[in-house]
Design a protein around this motif. Structure first.
Motif, PDB file in Angstrom:
ATOM      1  N   TRP A  21       0.868  -1.269  -0.121  1.00 47.77           N
ATOM      2  CA  TRP A  21      -0.044  -0.219  -0.184  1.00 47.77           C
ATOM      3  C   TRP A  21       0.722   1.243   0.053  1.00 47.77           C
ATOM      4  O   TRP A  21       0.533   2.397  -0.351  1.00 47.77           O
ATOM      5  CB  TRP A  21      -0.982  -0.050   1.268  1.00 47.77           C
ATOM      6  CG  TRP A  21      -1.800   1.058   1.483  1.00 47.77           C
ATOM      7  CD1 TRP A  21      -2.929   1.549   0.735  1.00 47.77           C
ATOM      8  CD2 TRP A  21      -1.579   2.248   2.328  1.00 47.77           C
ATOM      9  NE1 TRP A  21      -3.507   2.753   1.213  1.00 47.77           N
ATOM     10  CE2 TRP A  21      -2.514   3.097   2.095  1.00 47.77           C
ATOM     11  CE3 TRP A  21      -0.570   2.514   3.476  1.00 47.77           C
ATOM     12  CZ2 TRP A  21      -2.602   4.274   3.199  1.00 47.77           C
ATOM     13  CZ3 TRP A  21      -0.917   3.680   4.324  1.00 47.77           C
ATOM     14  CH2 TRP A  21      -1.700   4.521   4.190  1.00 47.77           C
ATOM     15  N   LEU A  22       1.817   1.253   0.627  1.00 43.97           N
ATOM     16  CA  LEU A  22       2.825   2.278   0.960  1.00 43.97           C
ATOM     17  C   LEU A  22       3.610   2.717  -0.579  1.00 43.97           C
ATOM     18  O   LEU A  22       4.020   3.870  -0.791  1.00 43.97           O
ATOM     19  CB  LEU A  22       3.887   2.307   1.742  1.00 43.97           C
ATOM     20  CG  LEU A  22       3.463   2.277   3.361  1.00 43.97           C
ATOM     21  CD1 LEU A  22       4.374   1.819   4.483  1.00 43.97           C
ATOM     22  CD2 LEU A  22       3.051   3.700   3.474  1.00 43.97           C
ATOM     23  N   VAL A  23       3.714   1.783  -1.446  1.00 42.64           N
ATOM     24  CA  VAL A  23       4.273   2.008  -2.638  1.00 42.64           C
ATOM     25  C   VAL A  23       3.396   3.068  -3.438  1.00 42.64           C
ATOM     26  O   VAL A  23       2.080   2.806  -3.623  1.00 42.64           O
ATOM     27  CB  VAL A  23       4.323   0.858  -3.612  1.00 42.64           C
ATOM     28  CG1 VAL A  23       4.848   1.015  -5.266  1.00 42.64           C
ATOM     29  CG2 VAL A  23       5.293  -0.169  -3.076  1.00 42.64           C
ATOM     30  N   GLY A  24       4.089   4.227  -4.002  1.00 44.58           N
ATOM     31  CA  GLY A  24       3.420   5.281  -4.484  1.00 44.58           C
ATOM     32  C   GLY A  24       2.777   6.379  -3.676  1.00 44.58           C
ATOM     33  O   GLY A  24       2.091   7.381  -3.881  1.00 44.58           O
ATOM     34  N   LYS A  25       2.899   6.200  -2.156  1.00 37.44           N
ATOM     35  CA  LYS A  25       2.663   7.277  -1.296  1.00 37.44           C
ATOM     36  C   LYS A  25       3.910   7.989  -1.421  1.00 37.44           C
ATOM     37  O   LYS A  25       4.869   7.619  -1.822  1.00 37.44           O
ATOM     38  CB  LYS A  25       2.367   6.441   0.071  1.00 37.44           C
ATOM     39  CG  LYS A  25       0.943   5.458   0.206  1.00 37.44           C
ATOM     40  CD  LYS A  25      -0.149   6.409  -0.295  1.00 37.44           C
ATOM     41  CE  LYS A  25      -1.410   5.426  -0.175  1.00 37.44           C
ATOM     42  NZ  LYS A  25      -1.458   4.401  -1.202  1.00 37.44           N
ATOM     43  N   ILE A  40       7.336   6.915  -2.882  1.00 34.61           N
ATOM     44  CA  ILE A  40       7.956   5.695  -2.610  1.00 34.61           C
ATOM     45  C   ILE A  40       8.057   4.849  -3.702  1.00 34.61           C
ATOM     46  O   ILE A  40       6.906   4.591  -4.402  1.00 34.61           O
ATOM     47  CB  ILE A  40       7.685   5.250  -1.425  1.00 34.61           C
ATOM     48  CG1 ILE A  40       7.738   6.437  -0.211  1.00 34.61           C
ATOM     49  CG2 ILE A  40       7.871   4.077  -1.197  1.00 34.61           C
ATOM     50  CD1 ILE A  40       6.852   5.767   1.019  1.00 34.61           C
ATOM     51  N   THR A  41       8.963   4.404  -4.299  1.00 31.96           N
ATOM     52  CA  THR A  41       9.236   3.534  -5.319  1.00 31.96           C
ATOM     53  C   THR A  41       9.540   2.061  -4.872  1.00 31.96           C
ATOM     54  O   THR A  41       9.373   1.010  -5.710  1.00 31.96           O
ATOM     55  CB  THR A  41      10.282   3.959  -6.277  1.00 31.96           C
ATOM     56  OG1 THR A  41      11.308   4.066  -5.555  1.00 31.96           O
ATOM     57  CG2 THR A  41       9.779   5.489  -6.710  1.00 31.96           C
ATOM     58  N   PRO A  96       6.339  -6.587  16.600  1.00 30.74           N
ATOM     59  CA  PRO A  96       7.299  -6.030  15.911  1.00 30.74           C
ATOM     60  C   PRO A  96       7.469  -6.217  14.374  1.00 30.74           C
ATOM     61  O   PRO A  96       7.933  -7.104  13.785  1.00 30.74           O
ATOM     62  CB  PRO A  96       8.460  -6.667  16.688  1.00 30.74           C
ATOM     63  CG  PRO A  96       8.094  -8.198  16.965  1.00 30.74           C
ATOM     64  CD  PRO A  96       6.377  -7.925  17.218  1.00 30.74           C
ATOM     65  N   ALA A  97       7.180  -5.194  13.746  1.00 33.53           N
ATOM     66  CA  ALA A  97       7.060  -5.319  12.443  1.00 33.53           C
ATOM     67  C   ALA A  97       7.358  -4.030  11.719  1.00 33.53           C
ATOM     68  O   ALA A  97       7.188  -2.840  12.239  1.00 33.53           O
ATOM     69  CB  ALA A  97       5.689  -5.698  11.842  1.00 33.53           C
ATOM     70  N   ALA A  98       7.887  -3.951  10.380  1.00 29.44           N
ATOM     71  CA  ALA A  98       8.296  -2.767   9.851  1.00 29.44           C
ATOM     72  C   ALA A  98       8.434  -2.891   8.301  1.00 29.44           C
ATOM     73  O   ALA A  98       8.548  -4.012   7.816  1.00 29.44           O
ATOM     74  CB  ALA A  98       9.522  -2.135  10.215  1.00 29.44           C
ATOM     75  N   VAL A  99       8.326  -1.567   7.575  1.00 29.73           N
ATOM     76  CA  VAL A  99       8.595  -1.539   6.098  1.00 29.73           C
ATOM     77  C   VAL A  99       9.873  -0.760   5.824  1.00 29.73           C
ATOM     78  O   VAL A  99       9.778   0.373   6.254  1.00 29.73           O
ATOM     79  CB  VAL A  99       7.195  -0.947   5.573  1.00 29.73           C
ATOM     80  CG1 VAL A  99       7.401  -0.795   3.952  1.00 29.73           C
ATOM     81  CG2 VAL A  99       6.029  -1.962   5.692  1.00 29.73           C
ATOM     82  N   LEU A 100      10.567  -1.379   5.386  1.00 31.04           N
ATOM     83  CA  LEU A 100      12.063  -0.789   5.025  1.00 31.04           C
ATOM     84  C   LEU A 100      11.605   0.013   3.698  1.00 31.04           C
ATOM     85  O   LEU A 100      11.191  -0.660   2.681  1.00 31.04           O
ATOM     86  CB  LEU A 100      13.021  -1.784   4.645  1.00 31.04           C
ATOM     87  CG  LEU A 100      14.314  -1.390   3.970  1.00 31.04           C
ATOM     88  CD1 LEU A 100      15.038  -0.394   5.051  1.00 31.04           C
ATOM     89  CD2 LEU A 100      15.144  -2.602   3.780  1.00 31.04           C
ATOM     90  N   ASP A 138      -0.429  10.472   1.615  1.00 31.02           N
ATOM     91  CA  ASP A 138      -1.076  10.253   0.345  1.00 31.02           C
ATOM     92  C   ASP A 138      -1.162  11.291  -0.547  1.00 31.02           C
ATOM     93  O   ASP A 138      -1.904  12.064  -0.207  1.00 31.02           O
ATOM     94  CB  ASP A 138      -2.446   9.328   0.688  1.00 31.02           C
ATOM     95  CG  ASP A 138      -3.129   8.749  -0.420  1.00 31.02           C
ATOM     96  OD1 ASP A 138      -2.592   9.101  -1.731  1.00 31.02           O
ATOM     97  OD2 ASP A 138      -4.051   8.051  -0.182  1.00 31.02           O
ATOM     98  N   VAL A 139      -0.473  11.265  -1.528  1.00 27.24           N
ATOM     99  CA  VAL A 139      -0.601  12.322  -2.646  1.00 27.24           C
ATOM    100  C   VAL A 139      -1.423  12.015  -3.848  1.00 27.24           C
ATOM    101  O   VAL A 139      -1.576  12.709  -4.913  1.00 27.24           O
ATOM    102  CB  VAL A 139       0.819  12.786  -3.122  1.00 27.24           C
ATOM    103  CG1 VAL A 139       1.625  13.437  -2.177  1.00 27.24           C
ATOM    104  CG2 VAL A 139       1.359  11.414  -3.902  1.00 27.24           C
ATOM    105  N   GLY A 140      -2.248  10.816  -3.566  1.00 28.10           N
ATOM    106  CA  GLY A 140      -3.327  10.829  -4.606  1.00 28.10           C
ATOM    107  C   GLY A 140      -2.887   9.930  -5.823  1.00 28.10           C
ATOM    108  O   GLY A 140      -3.802   9.969  -6.764  1.00 28.10           O
ATOM    109  N   LEU A 141      -1.635   9.734  -5.784  1.00 30.58           N
ATOM    110  CA  LEU A 141      -1.260   8.934  -7.102  1.00 30.58           C
ATOM    111  C   LEU A 141      -1.936   7.405  -7.188  1.00 30.58           C
ATOM    112  O   LEU A 141      -1.906   6.772  -6.204  1.00 30.58           O
ATOM    113  CB  LEU A 141       0.258   8.443  -6.907  1.00 30.58           C
ATOM    114  CG  LEU A 141       0.898   8.201  -8.125  1.00 30.58           C
ATOM    115  CD1 LEU A 141       1.088   9.456  -9.237  1.00 30.58           C
ATOM    116  CD2 LEU A 141       2.264   7.777  -7.795  1.00 30.58           C
ATOM    117  N   LYS A 142      -2.420   7.244  -8.376  1.00 34.85           N
ATOM    118  CA  LYS A 142      -3.156   5.823  -8.405  1.00 34.85           C
ATOM    119  C   LYS A 142      -1.885   4.914  -8.857  1.00 34.85           C
ATOM    120  O   LYS A 142      -1.461   5.012  -9.862  1.00 34.85           O
ATOM    121  CB  LYS A 142      -4.019   5.886  -9.586  1.00 34.85           C
ATOM    122  CG  LYS A 142      -5.133   6.891  -9.386  1.00 34.85           C
ATOM    123  CD  LYS A 142      -5.966   6.430  -7.910  1.00 34.85           C
ATOM    124  CE  LYS A 142      -7.228   7.628  -7.818  1.00 34.85           C
ATOM    125  NZ  LYS A 142      -7.863   7.425  -6.552  1.00 34.85           N
TER     126      LYS A 142
END
Length: 188
Positions: A21-25, A40-41, A96-100, A138-142
DNA sequence: ACAAGGATACCT
DNA sequence: GGTATCCTTGTC
């Protein structure tokens, strides 16, 4: 300006879903009164103590303490003696979790990203908010399913094949973005 | 192909 | 206190 991503949104225990979900944010760095926005790519999910590639697989230690916080704070650590890695802690408290975050904007590679944005361990444990100087929007990128490529995570062979092969790395593969790689040949 | 670089975790 | 290891990168 986009909509600031809230801590509540980052507290889902679905670490892999959050990573995708974070890809494109956007990662927004605020310094000296000015802000820069970086889409984020490339990300990777690290999911709790069961995931042998996650630092928390060794349990609570001084370093991994931050991973046990409720989602919404930064986890920054030094690897190989010279590169800072930027992660957003996810999940509920004590999960304990994270997104790199491995790439954003025109910057590919997790070490290059933190260097480009002057991110160091002073941000470890800080909340992802404008006040801390680093937050998510969230910049609205689809971003559709076809715009994301899932691969194995990078540099985690030590975790054994079961965990090293999990397709928990997500790369934005839109037009003009090539393979969105890390600067190295893609794994496999 | 490999050194650099320093913190970390785990051992004695 | 010693040391193997590490979610990488740049240069060889």
């Amino acid at each position: 300006m986009g909509r600031i991503i809230t801590e509540a949104e980052l507290r889902s225990p679905d670490t892999v879903g959050l990573a995708r979900w974070l890809v494109g944010k956007a990662l927004v760095r605020t310094r000296r009164g000015g802000s820069t926005v970086h889409v984020i790519t490339e990300v990777e999910a690290y999911d709790s103590e069961r995931d042998l590639a996650c630092h928390a697989s060794r349990g609570r230690t001084p370093r991994t303490q931050t991973l046990y916080a409720a989602g919404g704070v930064w986890y920054v650590y030094l690897v190989y003696g010279m590169h800072h890695m930027l992660n957003i802690v996810t999940g509920p408290q004590d999960y304990p979790a994270a997104v790199l975050i491995r790439g954003a904007g025109s910057v590919t590679g997790p070490g290059r990203l933190t260097r480009a944005l002057s991110i160091g361990r002073s941000l470890n444990g800080a909340h992802a908010s404008p006040a801390s100087g680093l937050h998510l929007e969230d910049v609205g990128l689809k971003v559709g399913a076809a715009d994301i490529v899932a691969t194995a995570r990078i540099g985690v062979d030590y975790a054994g094949p079961l965990w090293a092969r999990k397709p928990w790395r997500f790369v934005l593969s839109g037009p003009g973005r090539g393979e969105g790689g890390s600067g190295r040949p893609a794994p496999q």
